[in-house]
Design an enzyme around this catalytic site. Structure first.
Site, PDB file in Angstrom:
ATOM      1  N   HIS A  19      -4.531  32.865 -34.179  1.00  0.00           N
ATOM      2  CA  HIS A  19      -4.714  32.746 -35.640  1.00  0.00           C
ATOM      3  C   HIS A  19      -5.941  31.941 -36.039  1.00  0.00           C
ATOM      4  O   HIS A  19      -6.308  31.928 -37.198  1.00  0.00           O
ATOM      5  CB  HIS A  19      -3.458  32.132 -36.282  1.00  0.00           C
ATOM      6  CG  HIS A  19      -3.299  30.672 -35.989  1.00  0.00           C
ATOM      7  ND1 HIS A  19      -2.913  30.211 -34.750  1.00  0.00           N
ATOM      8  CD2 HIS A  19      -3.487  29.566 -36.768  1.00  0.00           C
ATOM      9  CE1 HIS A  19      -2.867  28.882 -34.779  1.00  0.00           C
ATOM     10  NE2 HIS A  19      -3.199  28.473 -35.989  1.00  0.00           N
ATOM     11  N   MET A  22     -11.604  34.630 -35.595  1.00  0.00           N
ATOM     12  CA  MET A  22     -12.062  35.309 -36.821  1.00  0.00           C
ATOM     13  C   MET A  22     -11.062  36.366 -37.271  1.00  0.00           C
ATOM     14  O   MET A  22     -10.710  36.438 -38.457  1.00  0.00           O
ATOM     15  CB  MET A  22     -13.436  35.944 -36.582  1.00  0.00           C
ATOM     16  CG  MET A  22     -13.905  36.730 -37.783  1.00  0.00           C
ATOM     17  SD  MET A  22     -15.594  37.306 -37.726  1.00  0.00           S
ATOM     18  CE  MET A  22     -15.594  38.382 -36.325  1.00  0.00           C
ATOM     19  N   GLY A 113      -8.058  45.521 -29.265  1.00  0.00           N
ATOM     20  CA  GLY A 113      -9.054  45.723 -28.212  1.00  0.00           C
ATOM     21  C   GLY A 113     -10.452  45.559 -28.744  1.00  0.00           C
ATOM     22  O   GLY A 113     -10.711  44.700 -29.595  1.00  0.00           O
ATOM     23  N   SER A 114     -11.358  46.426 -28.277  1.00  0.00           N
ATOM     24  CA  SER A 114     -12.768  46.310 -28.661  1.00  0.00           C
ATOM     25  C   SER A 114     -13.466  47.627 -28.373  1.00  0.00           C
ATOM     26  O   SER A 114     -13.085  48.356 -27.458  1.00  0.00           O
ATOM     27  CB  SER A 114     -13.407  45.203 -27.826  1.00  0.00           C
ATOM     28  OG  SER A 114     -14.810  45.325 -27.830  1.00  0.00           O
ATOM     29  N   SER A 115     -14.548  47.885 -29.120  1.00  0.00           N
ATOM     30  CA  SER A 115     -15.290  49.133 -28.886  1.00  0.00           C
ATOM     31  C   SER A 115     -16.000  49.139 -27.533  1.00  0.00           C
ATOM     32  O   SER A 115     -16.454  50.190 -27.083  1.00  0.00           O
ATOM     33  CB  SER A 115     -16.314  49.343 -30.006  1.00  0.00           C
ATOM     34  OG  SER A 115     -17.185  48.246 -30.081  1.00  0.00           O
ATOM     35  N   CYS A 116     -16.078  47.975 -26.869  1.00  0.00           N
ATOM     36  CA  CYS A 116     -16.766  47.955 -25.573  1.00  0.00           C
ATOM     37  C   CYS A 116     -15.917  48.548 -24.448  1.00  0.00           C
ATOM     38  O   CYS A 116     -16.378  48.644 -23.318  1.00  0.00           O
ATOM     39  CB  CYS A 116     -17.237  46.558 -25.215  1.00  0.00           C
ATOM     40  SG  CYS A 116     -15.927  45.455 -24.742  1.00  0.00           S
ATOM     41  N   TYR A 143     -14.822  41.966 -19.766  1.00  0.00           N
ATOM     42  CA  TYR A 143     -14.023  41.946 -20.999  1.00  0.00           C
ATOM     43  C   TYR A 143     -13.430  43.336 -21.250  1.00  0.00           C
ATOM     44  O   TYR A 143     -12.264  43.473 -21.611  1.00  0.00           O
ATOM     45  CB  TYR A 143     -14.939  41.533 -22.154  1.00  0.00           C
ATOM     46  CG  TYR A 143     -14.281  41.419 -23.497  1.00  0.00           C
ATOM     47  CD1 TYR A 143     -13.383  40.398 -23.776  1.00  0.00           C
ATOM     48  CD2 TYR A 143     -14.592  42.313 -24.522  1.00  0.00           C
ATOM     49  CE1 TYR A 143     -12.810  40.287 -25.031  1.00  0.00           C
ATOM     50  CE2 TYR A 143     -14.024  42.212 -25.773  1.00  0.00           C
ATOM     51  CZ  TYR A 143     -13.129  41.192 -26.022  1.00  0.00           C
ATOM     52  OH  TYR A 143     -12.563  41.077 -27.260  1.00  0.00           O
ATOM     53  N   LYS A 147      -9.536  44.506 -21.654  1.00  0.00           N
ATOM     54  CA  LYS A 147      -9.024  45.166 -22.861  1.00  0.00           C
ATOM     55  C   LYS A 147      -8.435  46.539 -22.533  1.00  0.00           C
ATOM     56  O   LYS A 147      -7.423  46.941 -23.134  1.00  0.00           O
ATOM     57  CB  LYS A 147     -10.140  45.282 -23.907  1.00  0.00           C
ATOM     58  CG  LYS A 147     -10.509  43.942 -24.535  1.00  0.00           C
ATOM     59  CD  LYS A 147      -9.339  43.380 -25.326  1.00  0.00           C
ATOM     60  CE  LYS A 147      -9.595  42.025 -25.923  1.00  0.00           C
ATOM     61  NZ  LYS A 147      -8.431  41.487 -26.653  1.00  0.00           N
ATOM     62  N   THR A 171     -14.511  48.014 -34.160  1.00  0.00           N
ATOM     63  CA  THR A 171     -15.938  48.013 -33.862  1.00  0.00           C
ATOM     64  C   THR A 171     -16.449  46.571 -33.931  1.00  0.00           C
ATOM     65  O   THR A 171     -15.658  45.630 -34.068  1.00  0.00           O
ATOM     66  CB  THR A 171     -16.653  48.919 -34.885  1.00  0.00           C
ATOM     67  OG1 THR A 171     -17.967  49.152 -34.443  1.00  0.00           O
ATOM     68  CG2 THR A 171     -16.655  48.328 -36.282  1.00  0.00           C
ATOM     69  N   HIS A 186     -21.806  36.598 -31.433  1.00  0.00           N
ATOM     70  CA  HIS A 186     -22.287  37.973 -31.564  1.00  0.00           C
ATOM     71  C   HIS A 186     -23.567  37.973 -32.415  1.00  0.00           C
ATOM     72  O   HIS A 186     -23.960  36.951 -32.964  1.00  0.00           O
ATOM     73  CB  HIS A 186     -21.202  38.845 -32.211  1.00  0.00           C
ATOM     74  CG  HIS A 186     -20.042  39.084 -31.314  1.00  0.00           C
ATOM     75  ND1 HIS A 186     -18.906  38.307 -31.339  1.00  0.00           N
ATOM     76  CD2 HIS A 186     -19.841  39.994 -30.321  1.00  0.00           C
ATOM     77  CE1 HIS A 186     -18.061  38.743 -30.422  1.00  0.00           C
ATOM     78  NE2 HIS A 186     -18.598  39.759 -29.789  1.00  0.00           N
TER      79      HIS A 186
END
Ligand code: GFB
Length: 323
Positions: A19, A22, A113-116, A143, A147, A171, A186
């Site tokens: 929490h 970001m 997750g993540s776009s990577c 990473y 994920k 994204t 980032h």
């Protein structure tokens, strides 16, 4: 995907894991509009990488729904510099939480997750089924592997035990609560800080990493949180869902836009000794859009809000900010 609430949050005990990150803090803000009880725990109380601590806190606090937004996160340099942390921390956090969520009978969980996760040279815009169709971008494969394991863990528990665990792949995100530390952040917060400091110092130049030609898609974190709550309430299925804004721009264009927002008028130069990473990452978010969800915050407006937050707070936490 139907868009009526399959899983209403009203009256539920909802844990936002991570929490203070970001995304997690944006989720806490967004959940104020839902009639639910939000549960949080800080890392000074529970280290989510530790199984006994995590299981015991979850057993005591009895979440009925979980947003799994905890993790070790960072930009291209942090990913490249701390591969062990990015792989180990994220594997442990997701393993501990997902397995205990099953044991406790948690009704619903959304894994972030993540776009990577997608191959370095995936087709653009990237559809969900591009997963595991090619080699990953080397700077963030650690990473990405963690994920991908998290997505698969949720799918495995769904398949073996019938758990309603879903995954969303945002994204590149930006917004209030971001990490503005130049070594671990980032690109958007890094360039905002650099432009701000260059303006104050009266510098003539601002240096960006790489060639400036990679393309990235950016989504405001409050739009992301809104999409995650929407998915939690309306989506149940094996497949992960992309969460994107729908368009992208080059890093050089991003730098120009940020300089305009910040008010830095000098020259932008490229440090090509630094890596570019993935050449392009634009998600195909058609599956999410088909449910009736769309982002609301324009990019320039979102950057202005973020700059105001940076000015008021001085910026956020370091690379392990989300845990
Ligand atoms: O946002 P970023 O660090 O991560 O970098 P990725 C995006 C692009 O911006 C790269 C360039 O081409 C960077 O070289 N860039 C230019 C900068 N100037 C800067 C700067 O001052 N700081 C930073 N950080 N970048 C991350 C993954 O990849 O994307 C993570 O490493 C995660 O695992 C995240 O998936 C969403 O977009 O390349």
């Amino acid at each position: 995907m139907p868009s009526e609430a399959l899983f209403p949050l009203k009256g539920k005990r909802v844990w936002v894991a991570g929490h203070r990150g970001m995304v997690g803090s944006a989720l806490v803000r967004r959940l104020e509009a839902e009639d639910c009880t939000v549960l949080t725990v800080g890392r000074e109380t529970v280290d989510l990488r530790r199984q006994v601590e995590t299981e015991s806190w979850m057993a005591d606090n009895k979440p009925e729904a979980i947003f799994l937004a905890a993790g070790t996160v960072g930009g291209i340099l942090a990913n490249d510099s701390y591969p062990a942390d990015f792989l180990y921390d994220n594997l442990m956090i997701e393993g501990n939480i997902v397995s205990q969520a099953h044991r406790l009978g948690v009704e619903k969980m959304l894994f972030l997750g993540s776009s990577c996760i997608y191959p370095k040279h995936a087709p653009q815009p990237i559809p969900e089924d591009a997963l595991l169709t090619g080699p990953l971008e080397p700077t963030n494969e650690w990473y990405a592997i963690a994920k991908i394991a998290g997505i698969k863990l949720g799918q495995a528990y769904r398949r073996q035990h019938g758990c309603d665990f879903i995954s969303a792949m945002p994204t590149n995100l930006y917004g209030p609560g971001d990490n503005f530390d130049l070594n671990s952040s980032h690109v958007a917060p890094a360039l905002m800080r650099k432009a701000h400091e260059a303006k104050l110092a009266g510098q003539e130049r601002l240096t960006i990493w790489g060639t400036g030609s990679p393309r990235r898609e950016f989504l405001h974190v409050d739009d992301c949180a809104d999409a995650l709550v929407h998915l939690m309430k309306t989506y149940s299925g094996h497949d992960h869902v992309n969460v994107g804004a729908g368009d992208d721009l080059t890093i050089l264009e991003l730098a120009q836009l940020i300089c305009e927002v910040v008010g830095f008028k000098g020259e932008i130069v490229c440090d090509t000794t630094k890596p570019d990473g993935t050449p392009r990452k634009l998600m195909d978010s058609g599956r999410l859009r088909a449910t009736g969800w769309a982002p609301r915050i324009g990019f320039r407006e979102g950057l202005s809000v973020t700059y105001r937050w940076f000015l008021e707070t001085g910026g956020g936490q370091g690379r392990t900010g989300a845990r």
